[in-house]
Design an enzyme around this catalytic site. Structure first.
Site, PDB file in Angstrom:
ATOM      1  N   GLY A   1     -11.194   2.323   0.722  1.00 20.35           N
ATOM      2  CA  GLY A   1     -10.588   2.784   1.958  1.00 20.35           C
ATOM      3  C   GLY A   1     -11.611   3.320   2.937  1.00 20.35           C
ATOM      4  O   GLY A   1     -12.390   2.577   3.529  1.00 20.35           O
ATOM      5  N   GLY A   2     -11.638   4.629   3.109  1.00 21.07           N
ATOM      6  CA  GLY A   2     -12.496   5.257   4.101  1.00 21.07           C
ATOM      7  C   GLY A   2     -13.965   4.937   3.956  1.00 21.07           C
ATOM      8  O   GLY A   2     -14.691   4.832   4.949  1.00 21.07           O
TER       9      GLY A   2
ATOM     10  N   SER B   1     -10.202   6.950  -3.337  1.00 24.82           N
ATOM     11  CA  SER B   1     -11.413   7.763  -3.217  1.00 24.82           C
ATOM     12  C   SER B   1     -12.612   7.145  -3.928  1.00 24.82           C
ATOM     13  O   SER B   1     -13.430   7.839  -4.537  1.00 24.82           O
ATOM     14  CB  SER B   1     -11.160   9.184  -3.734  1.00 24.82           C
ATOM     15  OG  SER B   1     -10.239   9.867  -2.899  1.00 24.82           O
TER      16      SER B   1
ATOM     17  N   GLY C   1      -7.726   9.083  -0.221  1.00 26.64           N
ATOM     18  CA  GLY C   1      -8.214   9.907   0.878  1.00 26.64           C
ATOM     19  C   GLY C   1      -8.312  11.385   0.574  1.00 26.64           C
ATOM     20  O   GLY C   1      -8.551  12.199   1.474  1.00 26.64           O
TER      21      GLY C   1
ATOM     22  N   HIS D   1       0.850  -1.197   0.000  1.00 24.07           N
ATOM     23  CA  HIS D   1       0.000   0.000   0.000  1.00 24.07           C
ATOM     24  C   HIS D   1       0.881   1.241   0.000  1.00 24.07           C
ATOM     25  O   HIS D   1       1.980   1.248   0.546  1.00 24.07           O
ATOM     26  CB  HIS D   1      -0.912  -0.010   1.227  1.00 24.07           C
ATOM     27  CG  HIS D   1      -1.997   1.020   1.176  1.00 24.07           C
ATOM     28  ND1 HIS D   1      -1.768   2.335   1.482  1.00 24.07           N
ATOM     29  CD2 HIS D   1      -3.305   0.931   0.831  1.00 24.07           C
ATOM     30  CE1 HIS D   1      -2.897   3.017   1.351  1.00 24.07           C
ATOM     31  NE2 HIS D   1      -3.846   2.189   0.953  1.00 24.07           N
TER      32      HIS D   1
ATOM     33  N   GLU E   1      -3.828   2.110  -7.252  1.00 25.23           N
ATOM     34  CA  GLU E   1      -4.267   3.183  -6.373  1.00 25.23           C
ATOM     35  C   GLU E   1      -3.341   4.382  -6.551  1.00 25.23           C
ATOM     36  O   GLU E   1      -2.293   4.446  -5.905  1.00 25.23           O
ATOM     37  CB  GLU E   1      -4.322   2.735  -4.917  1.00 25.23           C
ATOM     38  CG  GLU E   1      -3.098   1.947  -4.438  1.00 25.23           C
ATOM     39  CD  GLU E   1      -2.945   1.970  -2.925  1.00 25.23           C
ATOM     40  OE1 GLU E   1      -3.945   2.159  -2.229  1.00 25.23           O
ATOM     41  OE2 GLU E   1      -1.811   1.845  -2.453  1.00 25.23           O
TER      42      GLU E   1
END
Length: 235
Positions: free
Chosen positions: A218-219, A197, A158, A82, A152
């Protein structure tokens, strides 16, 4: 590094989605929750993975976790390389390849991350950078059954920024070609995920791009309600 025991409720809430055909759901919590996540997803079509591992099976590596340890507690996937591991821990492609080989030896599937920085994108080097990372991060043990690739772009993680669909398609095509060159016919069956994102508002469009086989979320994965909508967008 998000999630305490109370966060398992978010994973539990995904169980209702497991009847959806043609979707593979994998959750990768922090090490402390991997075993508990395996327990709470028993009987559901949700696999559990980890966010990293060490390349060695054991030894004087205080604070690290091996692929064998993860396999023993029921993990099936491991995210490797990552961008945060690259930037914060200075991990190089060769280190990622070593970890991936260890993951494969333990019978697990590696999710190998690659992606360019904003500067590299602006300099027109995105394809070259991604291709070099991919070639350096894939071990000889890689196959379509034990490896997935996650593109990514570092500048999209993010930040809310997302490459255009055309940019995603261009990079994923390059990844597919590189996999074919490296792994032969089997390279065309390796799953390529997009990460950076990913959210409810753009998931369907991203999933519709050629050579996008899924997403590394992710988030937006921290809340089951939002993550579920992204999963349902994958058709």
């Amino acid at each position: 590094m998000n999630g305490l025991a109370s966060s398992l409720a978010e994973i539990e809430a995904l169980k209702g989605l497991t009847g959806e055909a043609a979707r593979d759901i994998v959750v990768c919590p922090p090490f402390t929750l991997v075993e508990k996540a395996v327990e709470c997803t028993k009987g559901a079509a949700i696999a559990v993975g980890a966010q990293d591992c060490h390349a060695q099976t054991s030894g004087a590596y205080t604070g690290d976790v091996s692929a064998e340890m993860l396999a023993e507690i029921g993990a099936r996937f491991v995210i490797l390389g990552h961008s945060e591991r690259h930037s914060a821990y200075k991990e190089m492609d060769a280190a990622v390849a070593g970890k991936a080989a260890a993951v494969h030896k333990a019978g697990l599937t590696s999710i190998i991350c690659i992606g360019e920085t904003r500067a590299e994108r602006d300099e027109g080097r995105a394809i070259d950078v991604v291709r070099a990372q991919l070639e350096g991060s894939i071990p000889d043990t890689a196959t379509s059954s034990n490896t997935a690739i996650a593109y990514e772009p570092v500048w999209a993680i993010g930040t809310g920024l997302v490459p255009s669909l055309e940019q995603i398609e261009e990079v994923h095509l390059s990844i597919r070609q590189t996999l074919g060159e490296r792994l032969g016919e089997d390279g065309y069956s390796v799953r390529i995920l997009y990460g950076g994102s990913v959210k409810v508002s753009n998931a369907a469009a991203i999933f519709g791009v050629s050579n996008v086989d899924g997403a590394l979320v992710g988030g937006a994965s921290l809340k089951a309600s939002e993550f579920a909508e992204i999963i349902l967008a994958a058709v």
